[in-house]
Design an enzyme around this catalytic site. Sequence first.
Site, PDB file in Angstrom:
ATOM      1  N   GLU A 269     -25.869 124.142  10.437  1.00 55.78           N
ATOM      2  CA  GLU A 269     -26.625 125.251   9.854  1.00 55.78           C
ATOM      3  C   GLU A 269     -28.083 125.285  10.301  1.00 55.78           C
ATOM      4  O   GLU A 269     -28.896 126.003   9.727  1.00 55.78           O
ATOM      5  CB  GLU A 269     -26.539 125.181   8.327  1.00 55.78           C
ATOM      6  CG  GLU A 269     -25.112 125.257   7.786  1.00 55.78           C
ATOM      7  CD  GLU A 269     -24.533 126.661   7.812  1.00 55.78           C
ATOM      8  OE1 GLU A 269     -25.198 127.588   7.332  1.00 55.78           O
ATOM      9  OE2 GLU A 269     -23.401 126.826   8.310  1.00 55.78           O
TER      10      GLU A 269
ATOM     11  N   HIS B  45     -27.947 125.136   1.156  1.00 59.42           N
ATOM     12  CA  HIS B  45     -28.705 124.459   2.213  1.00 59.42           C
ATOM     13  C   HIS B  45     -29.727 123.538   1.556  1.00 59.42           C
ATOM     14  O   HIS B  45     -30.172 123.794   0.425  1.00 59.42           O
ATOM     15  CB  HIS B  45     -29.451 125.451   3.105  1.00 59.42           C
ATOM     16  CG  HIS B  45     -28.571 126.287   3.977  1.00 59.42           C
ATOM     17  ND1 HIS B  45     -28.782 127.634   4.180  1.00 59.42           N
ATOM     18  CD2 HIS B  45     -27.486 125.971   4.717  1.00 59.42           C
ATOM     19  CE1 HIS B  45     -27.855 128.110   4.985  1.00 59.42           C
ATOM     20  NE2 HIS B  45     -27.054 127.123   5.324  1.00 59.42           N
TER      21      HIS B  45
ATOM     22  N   CYS C  95     -36.332 130.515   4.402  1.00 56.16           N
ATOM     23  CA  CYS C  95     -35.195 131.030   5.180  1.00 56.16           C
ATOM     24  C   CYS C  95     -35.666 131.917   6.321  1.00 56.16           C
ATOM     25  O   CYS C  95     -35.020 131.991   7.372  1.00 56.16           O
ATOM     26  CB  CYS C  95     -34.255 131.840   4.285  1.00 56.16           C
ATOM     27  SG  CYS C  95     -33.275 130.857   3.138  1.00 56.16           S
TER      28      CYS C  95
END
Length: 448
Positions: free
Chosen positions: A174, A250, A371
């Site tokens: 990720e 995450h 993000c």
Amino acid sequence: MKSFEVNFDGLVGPTHNYGGLSFGNVASQSNSQQASNPREAALQGLEKMKALMDMGFVQGVLAPQERPDVAALRSLGFAGTDAQVIERAAKEAMPLLVASCSASSMWVANAATVSPSADTSDGRVHFTAANLNCKYHRSIEHPTTSRVLGAMFADQQHFAHHAALPAVAQFGDEGAANHTRFCRDYGEAGVEFFVFGRSAFDSRYPAPQKYPARQTLEASQAVARLHGLSEEGVVFAQQNPAVIDQGVFHNDVIAVGNGELLFHHQDAFLNTEQMLAELHGKLAARGGNFQSISVPRDQVAVEDAVRSYLFNSQLLSRADGSMLLIVPEECRANPRVWQYLQGLLAAGGPIREVKVFDLKQSMQNGGGPACLRLRVALNETELAAVNPGVIMTPALYDTLTAWVNKHYRDALRESDLADPQLLLECRTALDELTQILKLGAVYPFQIN
């Protein structure tokens, strides 16, 4: 030689919509099917970029992707002209059309993992595009991501690019959302911190029961090898499976690091004390003084952290050595989180200032300030080798603001995704954008 940590923020794409595609992401699922505002989303992101530039930080821009991804739909059996492919997908498999229209590439913390030249065996900055194979709508991003990063960091003397890891569950990667770096100075050798949710091959590591663990230990180890990192400069740590099951998809939803500081929730990791001791020892061996701020669960519950995105913040170093925390408006709206932050500032620790930004359009889809940015540590020579078209300036901000206002819709619903005109609008906008950012041909419609 002076070094910088440059934030390259993702520019929100024209198809920004609330598809509810990300299982395990509470905000994404809870706002599914609401009408979005792509224009407002892009302008909110640009305002944050400009604000950081105005504060003296070096700020960059990372371009969005072509959507809908007609080639991906064709690979799933939809045929005909582009318009016919979209029409048929809307009629026969609307969820696939929604996935092919996702603007999730805006969250460029998932674009790649980046290791600075001070850490790598060949003295170059290394990039590995994330395969994002846990979610279909994100797994189709990395080919274009690789081309865009290649156009931004093209000088092979200074930059090395690696293809995404094999797109299988055992190597789920990720990107930088599960990676950070600690160092005394951005230009000095540091300690890279890889956080994983599960192991693909070792059953000794517990796994979450409700939501998927997207990052594997094996993927993190592979990236470290590709980047030529030494054992002395790497720490691997496991996320707490219990917090993954509470929506911490995450690590950057429950922790953020910068310089010599890790800011994290008490429940973020397994074997926390052992991990902190390893970070302290390895950074000390490289001349640094590792520090951590652990947020107690009795002051901020995991649920509050997830809903406010307290830890999905940007932790930035000012010239005087103090740190600035960039948080979303949702932190101020949460009484417990805001009370904690006021106490943190009053305590006089390394975090001396908190700035609040309105990123509602992104937040409603499950992405906060952290993000939206990919951090790249660069020395002066490397920064000079970056494509200058992607570095934010007052003139570029004005140009991009006008570009967004010209090309973006102010409302988008799921039914609008079936409109073939949306694809034409997106391609027209992106063709112009590649000229603005001096990227060359990076999109499939420009290459094929």
